[in-house]
Design a protein around this motif. Structure first.
Motif, short mmCIF file in Angstrom:
data_model
loop_
_atom_site.label_atom_id
_atom_site.label_comp_id
_atom_site.label_asym_id
_atom_site.label_seq_id
_atom_site.Cartn_x
_atom_site.Cartn_y
_atom_site.Cartn_z
N ILE A 122 -0.75 -5.91 -5.56
CA ILE A 122 0.67 -5.62 -5.60
C ILE A 122 1.49 -6.84 -5.17
CG2 ILE A 122 2.49 -4.22 -4.51
CD1 ILE A 122 0.38 -1.95 -4.35
N SER A 123 1.06 -7.52 -4.11
CA SER A 123 1.85 -8.65 -3.59
C SER A 123 1.55 -9.97 -4.30
CB SER A 123 1.62 -8.81 -2.09
OG SER A 123 0.25 -8.86 -1.79
N VAL A 181 -3.25 -0.33 -7.06
CA VAL A 181 -2.40 0.82 -7.36
C VAL A 181 -3.15 2.12 -7.16
CG1 VAL A 181 -1.14 2.00 -9.21
CG2 VAL A 181 -0.87 -0.46 -8.90
N SER A 182 -4.40 2.16 -7.56
CA SER A 182 -5.22 3.37 -7.35
C SER A 182 -5.36 3.68 -5.86
CB SER A 182 -6.61 3.20 -7.97
OG SER A 182 -6.51 2.98 -9.35
N ASN A 183 -5.55 2.63 -5.06
CA ASN A 183 -5.64 2.79 -3.61
C ASN A 183 -4.34 3.29 -3.03
OD1 ASN A 183 -7.09 2.43 -1.07
ND2 ASN A 183 -5.67 0.74 -0.71
N LEU A 184 -3.22 2.77 -3.54
CA LEU A 184 -1.89 3.19 -3.08
C LEU A 184 -1.68 4.67 -3.37
CD1 LEU A 184 1.08 2.35 -2.15
CD2 LEU A 184 1.55 2.17 -4.59
N ILE A 185 -2.05 5.12 -4.58
CA ILE A 185 -1.86 6.52 -4.95
C ILE A 185 -2.73 7.42 -4.08
CG2 ILE A 185 -2.17 8.19 -6.81
CD1 ILE A 185 -1.45 5.94 -8.77
N SER A 186 -3.96 6.96 -3.76
CA SER A 186 -4.85 7.77 -2.91
C SER A 186 -4.27 7.92 -1.50
CB SER A 186 -6.24 7.16 -2.85
OG SER A 186 -6.21 5.90 -2.16
N HIS A 187 -3.60 6.87 -1.00
CA HIS A 187 -2.92 6.97 0.31
C HIS A 187 -1.78 7.95 0.25
CE1 HIS A 187 -4.96 4.11 2.83
NE2 HIS A 187 -4.81 3.12 1.97
N GLY A 188 -1.09 7.97 -0.92
CA GLY A 188 0.11 8.79 -1.04
C GLY A 188 -0.17 10.26 -1.36
#
Length: 495
Positions: free
Chosen positions: A91-92, A487-494
Motif C-alpha cells: 500500500i505504501s 490489500v487482502s491482509n487489510l480486508i482480513s483486519h477489517g
C-alpha cells in the motif's frame, strides 16, 4: 544503512549541503537540489525491485531507538519502550515512489520562474520530501501524527512566500488552520489509544480490540482529520484557494501527494483498527462522496480560473477514491489505490500545463485563451492527452482505477455505483468543454505575437507523465501484483 533510512535521510543530506552554498549561486543550488531529488527517486525504485509480492508483512523494517526502554517521564506521563519504527508494504510502496518522482519535477518547473529565496525554496521541497516519505513508511501512530502535521510547515511556507497572487497569505493560513484543526481530534484519539493499550506500535494495535462505542468515537476523531485532507464536502473550501495562490510546483505536490494523506490514513488506520465503526459509517461516507462528486463536478463547469477547474475536479476524483475504499472488497480498494496513483500523475501534469501558460502570459483566466492548437501544437497535444486521462479514457491509468472502483462499489451497493457514474458524465462535460475553449477557437488579439510552444525543459518534464499514464492504463499488472497481498491482509483486519 537500509534502503528506508537512505531514502529518508538523503534529501536531508542535500539540505545540509545547500546550507553551505552562497545564496547568489542560484544555478548551483538548483543543480544540487535536482540531483539530490533524482538520486532519491532512483534509490526508491530499488524498493520496488526488491519488494516481495508474496507476503503481506511489512518489509525493509527498521527501528531507531527513541526513549529508553526503562521508562521516561514527560509532564507526569510515563513512556516506555518508545521507538521509531519504519517499514513498507504494497500500500505504501507506490506513494513513496510517487513522492520521489514528483519532487524533481517541482524543482524543474521552477527553474526560471522562482528568482527570490531560491535556496530556501529548494530546501523547503527537500524537507517536504523527507517528511512525506516518513509519513508513508512510519509504523507508529504517534510518529505518524507528528510527521502528518509537520508536512504542513514547508507547504505553508511554499504557498505563503512563493505564491503568485495577493491572497497567498490568506490561502496559506486557510490551508494550515483547516488541516490543523481537524487533526486535533486525531491527537486526542491517539492519546486515548495509548492510555488504553500502553503502546502506539501499529502492528500491536492491529491485534487490539475496542468496544463498539469506543470504536465509533475513535473513528470519528480520525475521520475529522482525514476528511479535511481528502478533502470531502463540506471541508473542501481550502483546496481551490490553496491551488490558485500556490506556485505551480506547490500545486503539483499538493495535488500529487498531499491529497493522498487523508485516503492513506483511512487505509492504514481507520479501516483496519476500527472495523465495526467502518461498517457503521459506510453509508455516511457513501453519501458525502456522492454529494462531493456531483456538487464539485457541477461547480467545475462554472469556473473561469484554469487552476480552479483542475482543483475542483481533484475533489471529485478523490471522492471516487473514498467510494472504493469503503466498498471493503479487493477490487474497490485496489482500484482506489491505483486511482490515487493515477490522480497523482494526471492532476500534476495538468497543473504543469497551466503553469506553462501562466509563465508566458501571467494570467489564468480562461477567457484570455483560445486557439492553442494552432499557436502551440505540441502543448495542445499534451494538454488534450492529459485531459482525456483526467476523464478516464480507456487506455489511460484513470480508467483502470475507476473501473475497479465501480466494480467494487457495485458489489456492495449498486444504487451508489449508478449515482457515482453521473460523475463520469459530468467529468467528460467539463473536461471536453475546457479543451474546446482552450485548444480551439479564434486567437485572442492581444496574444497574437506572444505565443511560443513548450521548451525542451518543459517537454522532458511532461514526457515521464505520458509514459507512466500509458503504462498503468495498458499494463497495470506489476502494480496490482504488489498490492494483492497487502490489500487482502487489510480486508482480513477489517472483517
Amino acid at each position: 544503512m537500509s534502503l528506508i533510512s537512505t531514502i529518508l535521510f538523503f534529501p536531508l543530506f542535500g539540505v545540509l549541503i545547500l546550507l553551505f552554498v552562497p545564496n547568489w549561486k542560484t544555478q548551483l543550488i538548483r543543480r544540487i537540489a535536482l540531483n539530490t531529488s533524482l538520486l532519491t527517486f532512483l534509490i526508491s525504485l530499488l524498493l520496488w525491485i526488491e519488494f516481495d509480492n508474496s507476503t503481506a508483512r511489512f518489509q525493509f523494517f527498521e527501528t531507531f531507538s527513541g526513549l529508553p526502554s526503562n521508562g521516561t517521564s514527560i509532564g507526569g506521563f510515563s513512556f516506555s519502550g518508545f521507538n521509531f519504527l519504519f517499514g513498507i508494504d504494497g500500500i505504501s510502496l507506490f506513494f513513496i515512489i510517487l513522492t520521489t518522482f514528483l519532487i524533481p519535477i517541482c524543482i524543474l518547473v521552477s527553474w526560471t520562474s522562482i528568482q527570490t529565496y531560491v535556496k530556501e525554496y529548494c530546501i523547503a521541497f527537500l524537507v517536504l520530501e523527507s517528511l512525506l516519505i516518513a509519513v508513508f513508511s512510519v509504523l507508529d501512530l504517534l510518529l505518524f501524527y507528528v510527521f502528518f502535521e509537520s508536512v504542513l510547515i514547508p507547504m505553508f511556507i511554499i504557498i505563503g512566500v512563493w505564491g503568485s497572487r495577493e491572497r497567498k497569505i490568506r490561502a496559506a493560513y486557510q490551508f494550515f488552520l483547516y488541516t490543523l484543526l481537524g487533526s486535533v481530534f486525531m491527537l486526542l484519539a491517539i492519546l486515548l489509544i495509548y492510555f488504553q493499550t500502553g503502546t502506539t506500535d501499529l502492528e500491536i494495535l492491529y491485534c487490539s480490540n475496542w468496544s463498539e462505542t469506543r470504536q465509533i468515537f475513535l473513528w470519528l476523531a480520525f475521520f475529522a482529520s482525514f476528511a479535511v485532507k481528502v478533502p470531502m464536502v463540506p471541508v473542501h473550501i481550502w483546496l481551490p484557494e490553496a491551488h490558485v495562490e500556490a506556485p505551480t510546483a506547490g500545486s503539483v505536490i499538493l495535488a500529487g501527494i498531499l491529497l493522498k494523506l487523508g485516503t492513506y490514513g483511512f487505509l492504514r488506520f481507520s479501516i483496519p483498527l476500527f472495523p465495526f465503526a467502518t461498517f457503521y459509517f459506510t453509508p455516511l461516507i457513501y453519501t458525502l462522496s456522492i454529494l462531493a462528486i456531483v456538487y464539485t463536478s457541477l461547480t467545475t463547469l462554472r469556473q473561469i480560473d484554469l487552476k480552479k477547474i483542475i482543483a475542483y475536479s481533484s475533489v471529485a476524483h478523490m471522492n471516487f477514491v473514498t467510494l472504493g475504499l469503503f466498498s471493503l472488497n479487493t477490487q474497490g480498494i485496489e482500484g482506489s489505490i491505483l486511482l490515487m496513483v493515477s490522480h497523482g500523475l494526471v492532476s500534476p501534469a495538468l497543473f504543469l500545463c497551466i503553469g506553462i501558460l501562466y509563465d508566458r502570459h501571467k494570467t489564468r483566466l480562461l477567457r484570455y485563451y483560445a486557439g492553442c492548437g494552432r499557436t502551440m501544437p505540441l502543448f495542445a497535444l499534451l494538454f488534450v492527452f492529459f485531459t482525456m486521462a483526467n476523464i478516464s479514457l480507456p487506455g489511460t491509468s484513470s480508467f483502470i482505477g475507476e473501473f475497479l472502483v465501480f466494480v467494487g462499489t457495485y458489489q456492495n451497493n449498486s444504487f451508489i455505483a449508478m449515482l457515482a457514474a453521473t460523475g463520469m458524465v459530468l467529468g467528460a462535460a467539463y473536461g471536453l468543454w475546457l479543451c474546446n475553449r482552450l485548444v480551439y477557437g479564434v486567437i485572442k488579439p492581444h496574444f497574437i505575437n506572444e505565443w511560443c510552444d513548450i521548451t525542451r525543459r518543459e517537454f522532458w518534464m511532461l514526457l515521464p507523465f505520458v509514459i507512466s499514464i500509458l503504462w498503468i492504463g495498458i499494463y497495470p499488472e506489476p502494480f496490482l501484483d504488489a498490492l494483492h497481498c497487502s490489500v487482502s491482509n487489510l480486508i482480513s483486519h477489517g472483517m
